[in-house]
Design a protein around this motif. Structure first.
Motif, PDB file in Angstrom:
ATOM      1  N   MET A  99       0.729  -1.188   0.017  1.00  0.00           N
ATOM      2  CA  MET A  99      -0.034  -0.034  -0.036  1.00  0.00           C
ATOM      3  C   MET A  99       0.850   1.076   0.246  1.00  0.00           C
ATOM      4  SD  MET A  99      -3.245  -1.114   2.366  1.00  0.00           S
ATOM      5  CE  MET A  99      -4.508  -0.179   1.658  1.00  0.00           C
ATOM      6  N   THR A 100       2.080   1.169  -0.165  1.00  0.00           N
ATOM      7  CA  THR A 100       3.061   2.257  -0.427  1.00  0.00           C
ATOM      8  C   THR A 100       2.881   2.955  -1.508  1.00  0.00           C
ATOM      9  OG1 THR A 100       4.836   0.962   0.630  1.00  0.00           O
ATOM     10  CG2 THR A 100       5.597   2.784  -0.262  1.00  0.00           C
ATOM     11  N   THR A 101       2.982   4.154  -1.724  1.00  0.00           N
ATOM     12  CA  THR A 101       2.968   4.649  -3.073  1.00  0.00           C
ATOM     13  C   THR A 101       4.262   4.402  -3.708  1.00  0.00           C
ATOM     14  OG1 THR A 101       1.354   6.231  -2.694  1.00  0.00           O
ATOM     15  CG2 THR A 101       2.831   6.656  -4.475  1.00  0.00           C
ATOM     16  N   SER A 102       4.438   3.685  -4.811  1.00  0.00           N
ATOM     17  CA  SER A 102       5.925   3.327  -5.333  1.00  0.00           C
ATOM     18  C   SER A 102       5.766   3.069  -6.714  1.00  0.00           C
ATOM     19  CB  SER A 102       5.738   1.764  -4.673  1.00  0.00           C
ATOM     20  OG  SER A 102       7.404   1.401  -4.970  1.00  0.00           O
ATOM     21  N   LYS A 103       6.840   2.579  -7.326  1.00  0.00           N
ATOM     22  CA  LYS A 103       7.002   2.485  -8.896  1.00  0.00           C
ATOM     23  C   LYS A 103       5.787   1.526  -9.368  1.00  0.00           C
ATOM     24  CE  LYS A 103      11.795   4.151  -9.331  1.00  0.00           C
ATOM     25  NZ  LYS A 103      12.777   3.932  -9.796  1.00  0.00           N
ATOM     26  N   PRO A 104       5.219   1.826 -10.557  1.00  0.00           N
ATOM     27  CA  PRO A 104       4.490   0.908 -11.206  1.00  0.00           C
ATOM     28  C   PRO A 104       5.376  -0.429 -11.693  1.00  0.00           C
ATOM     29  CG  PRO A 104       3.677   2.847 -11.890  1.00  0.00           C
ATOM     30  CD  PRO A 104       4.987   3.048 -11.171  1.00  0.00           C
ATOM     31  N   SER A 105       6.406  -0.011 -12.295  1.00  0.00           N
ATOM     32  CA  SER A 105       7.374  -1.320 -12.659  1.00  0.00           C
ATOM     33  C   SER A 105       7.640  -2.210 -11.416  1.00  0.00           C
ATOM     34  CB  SER A 105       8.415  -0.669 -13.178  1.00  0.00           C
ATOM     35  OG  SER A 105       9.255   0.201 -12.414  1.00  0.00           O
ATOM     36  N   PRO A 125      -2.065   1.393  -3.356  1.00  0.00           N
ATOM     37  CA  PRO A 125      -1.825   2.672  -2.718  1.00  0.00           C
ATOM     38  C   PRO A 125      -3.118   3.309  -2.528  1.00  0.00           C
ATOM     39  CG  PRO A 125      -1.391   2.749  -5.218  1.00  0.00           C
ATOM     40  CD  PRO A 125      -1.635   1.189  -4.797  1.00  0.00           C
ATOM     41  N   VAL A 126      -2.951   4.257  -1.472  1.00  0.00           N
ATOM     42  CA  VAL A 126      -4.368   4.981  -0.882  1.00  0.00           C
ATOM     43  C   VAL A 126      -4.168   6.479  -0.892  1.00  0.00           C
ATOM     44  CG1 VAL A 126      -4.335   3.047   0.703  1.00  0.00           C
ATOM     45  CG2 VAL A 126      -3.175   5.062   1.395  1.00  0.00           C
ATOM     46  N   SER A 127      -5.033   7.079  -0.649  1.00  0.00           N
ATOM     47  CA  SER A 127      -5.093   8.672  -0.721  1.00  0.00           C
ATOM     48  C   SER A 127      -6.221   9.230   0.299  1.00  0.00           C
ATOM     49  CB  SER A 127      -5.578   9.015  -2.013  1.00  0.00           C
ATOM     50  OG  SER A 127      -5.378  10.679  -2.162  1.00  0.00           O
ATOM     51  N   GLY A 128      -5.959   9.974   0.900  1.00  0.00           N
ATOM     52  CA  GLY A 128      -6.707  10.422   2.088  1.00  0.00           C
ATOM     53  C   GLY A 128      -6.014  11.109   3.281  1.00  0.00           C
ATOM     54  N   GLY A 129      -4.529  10.827   3.168  1.00  0.00           N
ATOM     55  CA  GLY A 129      -3.829  11.529   4.264  1.00  0.00           C
ATOM     56  C   GLY A 129      -3.917  10.710   5.660  1.00  0.00           C
ATOM     57  N   ASP A 130      -3.563  11.448   6.701  1.00  0.00           N
ATOM     58  CA  ASP A 130      -3.988  10.882   8.038  1.00  0.00           C
ATOM     59  C   ASP A 130      -5.206  10.911   8.411  1.00  0.00           C
ATOM     60  OD1 ASP A 130      -3.806  13.848   7.904  1.00  0.00           O
ATOM     61  OD2 ASP A 130      -3.187  14.175   9.828  1.00  0.00           O
ATOM     62  N   ILE A 131      -6.207  11.896   8.024  1.00  0.00           N
ATOM     63  CA  ILE A 131      -7.601  12.059   8.215  1.00  0.00           C
ATOM     64  C   ILE A 131      -8.223  10.813   7.788  1.00  0.00           C
ATOM     65  CG2 ILE A 131      -9.728  13.139   8.079  1.00  0.00           C
ATOM     66  CD1 ILE A 131      -7.829  15.898   7.541  1.00  0.00           C
ATOM     67  N   GLY A 132      -7.976  10.319   6.442  1.00  0.00           N
ATOM     68  CA  GLY A 132      -8.416   9.237   5.771  1.00  0.00           C
ATOM     69  C   GLY A 132      -8.088   7.943   6.562  1.00  0.00           C
TER      70      GLY A 132
END
Length: 298
Positions: A99-105, A125-132
């Motif tokens: 769930m890390t934002t990392s390289k597609p490759s 991977p996720v979006s929403g920060g600490d609040i999410g």
């Protein structure tokens, strides 16, 4: 389908978001094994009942589902490959979810190597920060096989609200890059909007409340704009990690032959912000740089 009664989850990486994600999984009834490089970061979770493992290899052997949420692509490589790597120690049939934002490759490489080892991999991977992360309202962008996605769905539903399978391995990471590109220039706009309102002698809080209900509305405007006005620069998402994401996105864009002038500008500004000593601040600290350049005191 994997549920709290049928699976033990191993979680590697207990940073700003990871710790809250583990708490939500425990509250949902899942048994959690945890590992992070600094054990003190896990103390609160251990008091709540999580089981500590001294190595990622030990955690992998004891878990049915292994979730990783670390910092950089090089950290992902260390976690998954090598003598202590997950792929060499997880039990056959286990699921591994980065769930890390990392390289597609790199996501594609993990998927292929996991398959050889009798494991199933998803990039999510996720979006929403600490609040999410705290509220369990993350957007979860998934790449991989549909059968695996359907099995893991109950876990994802604990962590997020908008949960989508976008395509094969790597699709989750590509989607996160699109997300970060959209945010990058938006953060410039939010910062400049607030500075403009103040320069014009307006009540910036009233301006923010007003424009947040119209076409300018965005997560960054409503949540991070508010933090800018409060001079709250604590990290919901670190500047240094956002720079990493933008560098990955720019590299991926260039590999596809795509110009990205807005992304290039945002990356340049955030690197200048980091050089000011703000690498460990939240991304909303961009307003400090732009206010300085506008010769304005916040």
């Amino acid at each position: 389908m994997i549920t709290a009664s049928t699976a033990t989850i191993g979680f590697i990486g207990l940073g700003v978001m990871g710790k809250s994600m583990v708490k939500n999984l425990m509250e949902a009834g899942y048994k959690l094994n945890v590992y992070t490089r600094t054990k003190s970061k896990a103390e609160e979770l251990l008091e709540l009942g999580a089981a500590w493992h001294d190595t990622q290899a030990s955690l992998a052997k004891a878990s049915d589902v292994i979730i990783t949420m670390v910092g950089y692509p090089e950290d992902v490589e260390k976690v998954y490959f090598g003598d202590e790597g997950i792929l060499n120690h997880a039990n056959k049939g286990a699921y591994v979810i980065d769930m890390t934002t990392s390289k597609p490759s790199l996501a594609i490489e993990i998927y292929e190597e996991a398959k050889k080892a009798g494991l199933t991999a998803l990039d999510a991977p996720v979006s929403g920060g600490d609040i999410g992360a705290k509220n369990g309202t993350l957007a979860i962008m998934t790449g991989g096989d549909k059968e695996a996605y359907d099995e893991i769905a109950p876990i994802f539903r604990v962590l997020g609200e908008r949960i989508t399978l976008l395509g094969p391995a790597g699709a989750g990471q590509h989607t996160k890059m699109a997300n970060q590109i959209a945010i990058a220039t938006n953060m410039i706009g939010v910062s400049e909007s607030i500075i403009y309102a103040k320069k014009a002698g307006l009540d910036a809080e009233e301006v923010l409340a007003t424009i947040s209900t119209g076409a300018a509305a965005s997560f960054s405007l409503s949540n991070l704009g508010k933090r800018m006005l409060e001079r709250d620069y604590e990290p919901g998402f670190y500047v240094k990690h956002f720079i990493k994401d933008m560098e990955i996105a720019l590299e991926s864009a260039h590999n596809m032959g795509m110009p990205a002038p807005g992304l290039e500008l945002a990356l340049k500004l955030y690197k200048e912000l980091a050089d000011m000593g703000e690498a460990d601040s939240g991304t909303q600290a961009l307003i400090k740089l732009l206010a300085y350049e506008a010769e304005m005191t916040l």
